[in-house]
Design an enzyme around this catalytic site. Structure first.
Site, PDB file in Angstrom:
ATOM      1  N   THR A  50      -1.867  -1.945   0.134  1.00 16.30           N
ATOM      2  CA  THR A  50      -0.649  -2.162  -0.645  1.00 16.30           C
ATOM      3  C   THR A  50      -0.658  -3.514  -1.334  1.00 16.30           C
ATOM      4  O   THR A  50      -0.079  -3.674  -2.408  1.00 16.30           O
ATOM      5  CB  THR A  50       0.573  -2.039   0.291  1.00 16.30           C
ATOM      6  OG1 THR A  50       0.577  -0.722   0.823  1.00 16.30           O
ATOM      7  CG2 THR A  50       1.883  -2.272  -0.422  1.00 16.30           C
ATOM      8  N   THR A 130      -2.126  -2.291   5.414  1.00 15.68           N
ATOM      9  CA  THR A 130      -1.534  -2.645   6.709  1.00 15.68           C
ATOM     10  C   THR A 130      -1.702  -1.567   7.780  1.00 15.68           C
ATOM     11  O   THR A 130      -1.584  -1.859   8.963  1.00 15.68           O
ATOM     12  CB  THR A 130      -0.030  -2.953   6.553  1.00 15.68           C
ATOM     13  OG1 THR A 130       0.618  -1.794   6.021  1.00 15.68           O
ATOM     14  CG2 THR A 130       0.201  -4.154   5.654  1.00 15.68           C
ATOM     15  N   ASP A 131      -1.985  -0.316   7.368  1.00 17.60           N
ATOM     16  CA  ASP A 131      -2.015   0.766   8.370  1.00 17.60           C
ATOM     17  C   ASP A 131      -3.050   0.530   9.462  1.00 17.60           C
ATOM     18  O   ASP A 131      -2.780   0.741  10.646  1.00 17.60           O
ATOM     19  CB  ASP A 131      -2.292   2.114   7.682  1.00 17.60           C
ATOM     20  CG  ASP A 131      -1.063   2.649   6.961  1.00 17.60           C
ATOM     21  OD1 ASP A 131      -0.057   1.926   6.881  1.00 17.60           O
ATOM     22  OD2 ASP A 131      -1.120   3.801   6.479  1.00 17.60           O
TER      23      ASP A 131
HETATM   24  C1  SIN Z   1      -0.223  -0.691   3.354  1.00 10.54           C
HETATM   25  O1  SIN Z   1      -1.170  -1.309   2.919  1.00 10.54           O
HETATM   26  O2  SIN Z   1       0.825  -1.292   3.652  1.00 10.54           O
HETATM   27  C2  SIN Z   1      -0.179   0.761   3.595  1.00 10.54           C
HETATM   28  C3  SIN Z   1      -1.308   1.496   3.022  1.00 10.54           C
HETATM   29  C4  SIN Z   1      -2.603   0.997   3.556  1.00 10.54           C
HETATM   30  O3  SIN Z   1      -2.701   0.738   4.751  1.00 10.54           O
HETATM   31  O4  SIN Z   1      -3.518   0.834   2.767  1.00 10.54           O
END
Ligand code: SIN
Length: 365
Positions: A50, A130-131
């Site tokens: 993200t 973040t995942d």
């Molecule tokens: C994110 O980055 O917050 C969610 C999608 C991902 O992990 O790439």
């Protein structure tokens, strides 16, 4: 010249104006760098997520495409980082992190180790979705053989959103990686002004900007005005004290996670064993509780040489070894989250499939 600047900075700081104090902080930072004769050299490795995502408009917070912006665009969007460090960028991938693979982890570990082995690299910042950010962080925590700072950052809002959090997270990530204080902590996760260890920090919210924190183990510190404030250090082994070396390893052993629940089954476990899994992490109810039929499946797997780790789906506390687990040669996960227990088991399996030896690793990493 340096002393004069320091004196000017302290005089200016004694006045009450916020703008003047910020200016003084900048001068102080410059003089700090001047003492070292050059700015720290930090490489930013971009993986996607993200933080590199774009939506159709500024109010799209969850509808966007992750992994669109290049590392150059990420750096150009935060020119202030050039005051902190000599920054260079390298694009490892540009993916949403739910698509992360073992292969990419091996590539990333190789690149980070290669960069940090050079005297001209003082630290690495990784921009990541973040995942699975915490998983990549823990993998690197155990496979990077350097005490130089490695900081992993992400964002919960795409770069195009109102109040996008990526730019400040990147700024803080570079400031942290450029600091002496960040050395020797292993891989650090820094989002939203917090500094956490890769071992403990986890994603706790699906959408909030304030999504990352450790459970009971606590934060290592904070980033405030681009400066790290540390309070704690993890006692578990990592980086330079790690026994794991993935150099030249073509692939990691397969490990599956099964989440325990009432009326659980064993057929998925049997299928994973038939498909060649080398290890299973069971995220049990409570203190590693396992449904009786599922336990039979796990015991049968263990007899076939699959290493079984009993973890917990709870999120806090450690899993203790019960007589039934010991009889079945199950390893207990200590307080590692199932997704991190999987990583330690994968790395452990690169060295041995003896459950006693793998249990030793779960007690020290
Ligand atoms: C994110 O980055 O917050 C969610 C999608 C991902 O992990 O790439």
């Amino acid at each position: 010249m340096k002393n004069q600047l320091e004196t000017i900075a302290s005089v200016i700081k004694s006045t009450d104006s916020c703008a003047v104090a910020n200016f003084a902080t900048k001068i102080e930072r410059r003089t700090m760098f001047m003492r070292k004769e050059r700015l720290p050299r930090i490489t930013i490795l971009a993986v996607g997520g993200t933080i590199a995502g774009k939506g159709a408009n500024t109010t799209q917070i969850t509808q966007y495409q992750a992994g669109v912006m290049t590392v150059e665009a990420l750096i150009d969007a935060v020119p202030q980082i050039r005051e902190l460090a000599e920054v260079s960028g390298y694009q490892i991938a540009n993916i949403p992190s739910f698509a992360m693979t073992d292969e990419l982890w091996l590539q990333l570990a190789g690149k980070v180790n290669e960069l940090l082995s050079h005297p001209n690299c003082d630290g690495v910042v990784i921009t990541h979705g973040t995942d699975t950010l915490e998983e990549t962080a823990y993998f690197l925590h155990l496979t990077v053989a350097s005490d130089k700072p490695v900081v992993i950052v992400g964002a919960m809002r795409p770069a195009t959103a109102l109040s996008a959090d990526g730019p400040l997270n990147l700024y803080n990530g570079v400031a942290l990686a450029a600091s002496e204080a960040a050395r020797g902590h292993g891989v650090l996760i820094s989002l939203n002004g917090r500094i956490g260890s890769a071992r403990e920090t986890t994603k706790l919210h699906t959408t909030a900007a304030d999504a990352f924190a450790p459970h009971e183990a606590g934060l290592l510190g904070y980033m405030v005005d681009g400066k790290p404030h540390f309070y704690y250090k993890s006692l578990r082994k990592h980086t330079v004290d790690s026994e794991f070396d993935v150099f030249g390893i073509p692939q990691l052993p397969r490990v599956n996670i099964f989440v325990g629940h009432s009326q659980d089954t064993r057929d998925l476990i049997d299928a994973a064993v038939a498909a060649g899994t080398a290890g299973i992490v069971h995220a049990g109810t409570g203190n590693g509780g396992i449904f009786p039929l599922t336990r039979q499946g796990l015991q049968a797997s263990s007899k076939q040489g699959v290493v079984v780790v009993s973890a917990s789906r709870i999120g806090n506390g450690l899993v203790t070894a019960k007589p039934l687990d010991l009889e079945s040669h199950f390893v207990v996960s200590d307080n590692l989250a199932p997704q991190k227990a999987r990583i330690l088991l994968q790395l452990g399996l690169t060295k041995t499939n003896q459950s006693a030896e793998i249990q030793r690793m779960f007690q020290i990493y």
